[in-house]
Design a protein around this motif. Structure first.
Motif, short mmCIF file in Angstrom:
data_model
loop_
_atom_site.label_atom_id
_atom_site.label_comp_id
_atom_site.label_asym_id
_atom_site.label_seq_id
_atom_site.Cartn_x
_atom_site.Cartn_y
_atom_site.Cartn_z
N UNK A 174 118.46 139.98 -77.82
CA UNK A 174 117.23 140.27 -78.65
C UNK A 174 115.87 140.03 -77.67
N UNK A 175 115.69 139.16 -76.99
CA UNK A 175 114.78 138.77 -75.92
C UNK A 175 114.69 139.98 -74.78
N UNK A 176 115.85 140.22 -74.18
CA UNK A 176 115.80 141.27 -73.35
C UNK A 176 115.28 142.68 -73.74
N UNK A 177 116.00 143.09 -75.00
CA UNK A 177 115.53 144.29 -75.59
C UNK A 177 114.09 144.46 -75.90
N UNK A 178 113.43 143.42 -76.59
CA UNK A 178 112.04 143.21 -77.06
C UNK A 178 111.29 143.37 -75.73
N UNK A 179 111.68 142.51 -74.66
CA UNK A 179 110.99 142.51 -73.37
C UNK A 179 110.68 144.04 -72.87
N UNK A 180 111.76 144.69 -72.79
CA UNK A 180 111.65 146.31 -72.52
C UNK A 180 110.66 146.98 -73.27
N UNK A 181 110.96 146.82 -74.41
CA UNK A 181 109.91 147.42 -75.55
C UNK A 181 108.45 147.40 -75.08
N UNK A 182 108.20 145.79 -75.12
CA UNK A 182 106.90 145.51 -74.86
C UNK A 182 106.46 146.25 -73.73
N UNK A 183 107.11 146.21 -72.68
CA UNK A 183 106.70 146.49 -71.36
C UNK A 183 106.51 148.07 -71.16
N UNK A 199 98.50 159.72 -75.99
CA UNK A 199 98.16 158.91 -77.10
C UNK A 199 99.05 158.97 -78.17
N UNK A 200 99.49 160.00 -78.38
CA UNK A 200 100.69 160.28 -79.37
C UNK A 200 101.94 159.68 -78.99
N UNK A 201 102.36 159.84 -77.66
CA UNK A 201 103.54 159.05 -77.18
C UNK A 201 103.31 157.58 -77.35
N UNK A 202 102.22 157.07 -77.08
CA UNK A 202 101.99 155.52 -76.94
C UNK A 202 102.11 155.25 -78.51
N UNK A 203 101.43 155.87 -79.38
CA UNK A 203 101.80 155.64 -80.93
C UNK A 203 103.00 155.54 -81.26
N UNK A 204 103.74 156.38 -80.78
CA UNK A 204 105.31 156.67 -81.35
C UNK A 204 105.97 155.49 -80.72
N UNK A 205 105.81 154.98 -79.42
CA UNK A 205 106.41 153.89 -79.13
C UNK A 205 105.88 152.58 -79.78
N UNK A 206 104.89 152.28 -80.19
CA UNK A 206 104.05 151.14 -81.06
C UNK A 206 104.69 151.28 -82.13
N UNK A 207 104.73 152.25 -82.75
CA UNK A 207 105.34 152.11 -84.34
C UNK A 207 106.82 152.16 -84.28
N UNK A 208 107.54 152.39 -83.24
CA UNK A 208 108.95 152.17 -83.14
C UNK A 208 109.21 150.52 -82.98
N UNK A 209 108.24 149.89 -82.14
CA UNK A 209 108.53 148.55 -82.11
C UNK A 209 108.05 147.82 -83.05
N UNK A 210 106.96 148.43 -84.20
CA UNK A 210 106.79 147.63 -85.38
C UNK A 210 107.78 147.74 -86.30
N UNK A 213 111.36 147.91 -85.57
CA UNK A 213 112.41 147.12 -85.30
C UNK A 213 112.19 145.56 -85.25
N UNK A 214 110.90 145.43 -85.21
CA UNK A 214 110.32 144.01 -85.48
C UNK A 214 109.86 143.35 -84.13
N UNK A 215 109.98 144.29 -83.14
CA UNK A 215 109.76 143.65 -81.80
C UNK A 215 107.99 143.26 -81.77
N UNK A 216 107.30 144.03 -82.49
CA UNK A 216 105.67 143.69 -82.71
C UNK A 216 105.35 143.46 -84.21
#
Length: 185
Positions: A91-100, A134-145, A147-150
């Motif tokens: 999970x740490x490796x997966x979350x690290x890539x998402x946050x990056x 901005x739309x692409x960034x929103x999409x990535x942020x929403x996906x991270x939220x 799955x519980x990364x953020x």
């Protein structure tokens, strides 16, 4: 079948005379000699051992002994703490890539907005390319939220930061006038 039966009887007579004896005690070279007791086989062999594919020997008279057979598992079950450690590392490796990825997308949007703000002859249509980022960034942020990364508040704060920065650029160039200034004017 008769040949098999006769060979079985011959085998029975040979097995009844078989015994194993240890070394003789007359040997002078050995200080301690081991003596084996004779091992004899039962003469009552089953006559149909060839037809069924096995040899059965009748049990001799012995006292009944109760024994418990414990079977060891072929492989040890993994320790739950070790398994949790492995899962946490995945999970740490997966979350690290998402946050990056989130940081990279936000950086691209903020750099594009800074370039647009510094540009003196910018057109309102140039904001469309930034809105796509901005739309692409929103999409990535929403996906991270999702799955519980953020945490959801962190995701909302980052999206708000991008929206505020875009609005500041639009106000700077006069493409957007806040509602508060219209009411007070």
């Amino acid at each position: 079948m008769a040949a098999a039966l006769s060979s079985c009887l011959a085998l029975t007579s040979k097995l009844s005379n078989l015994s194993i004896n240890g070394p003789s005690t007359s040997s002078a070279t050995h200080s301690t000699s081991t003596h084996f007791t004779s091992l004899s086989f039962s003469a009552s062999l089953s006559h149909n051992f060839l037809s069924k594919g096995y040899l059965s020997v009748s049990p001799s008279q012995r006292s009944i002994r109760r024994s418990v057979v414990c079977e060891a598992a072929p492989t040890k079950k993994p320790d739950s703490a070790e398994k949790r450690a492995r899962q946490a590392e995945k999970r740490r490796i997966y979350n690290k890539s998402r946050k990056s990825e989130i940081k990279t997308r936000m950086k691209k949007v903020l750099e594009a907005l800074d370039v647009l703000k510094k540009k003196p002859d910018a057109q309102a249509e140039e904001v469309l390319s930034v809105e796509k980022l901005i739309g692409e960034a929103y999409s990535i942020i929403d996906k991270a939220v999702k799955v519980g990364t953020l945490h959801r508040n962190t995701g909302a704060r980052r999206k708000s930061r991008l929206a505020r920065r875009k609005k500041a650029v639009e106000i700077h160039h006069g493409w957007y006038t806040p509602a508060n200034s219209e009411v007070s004017a």
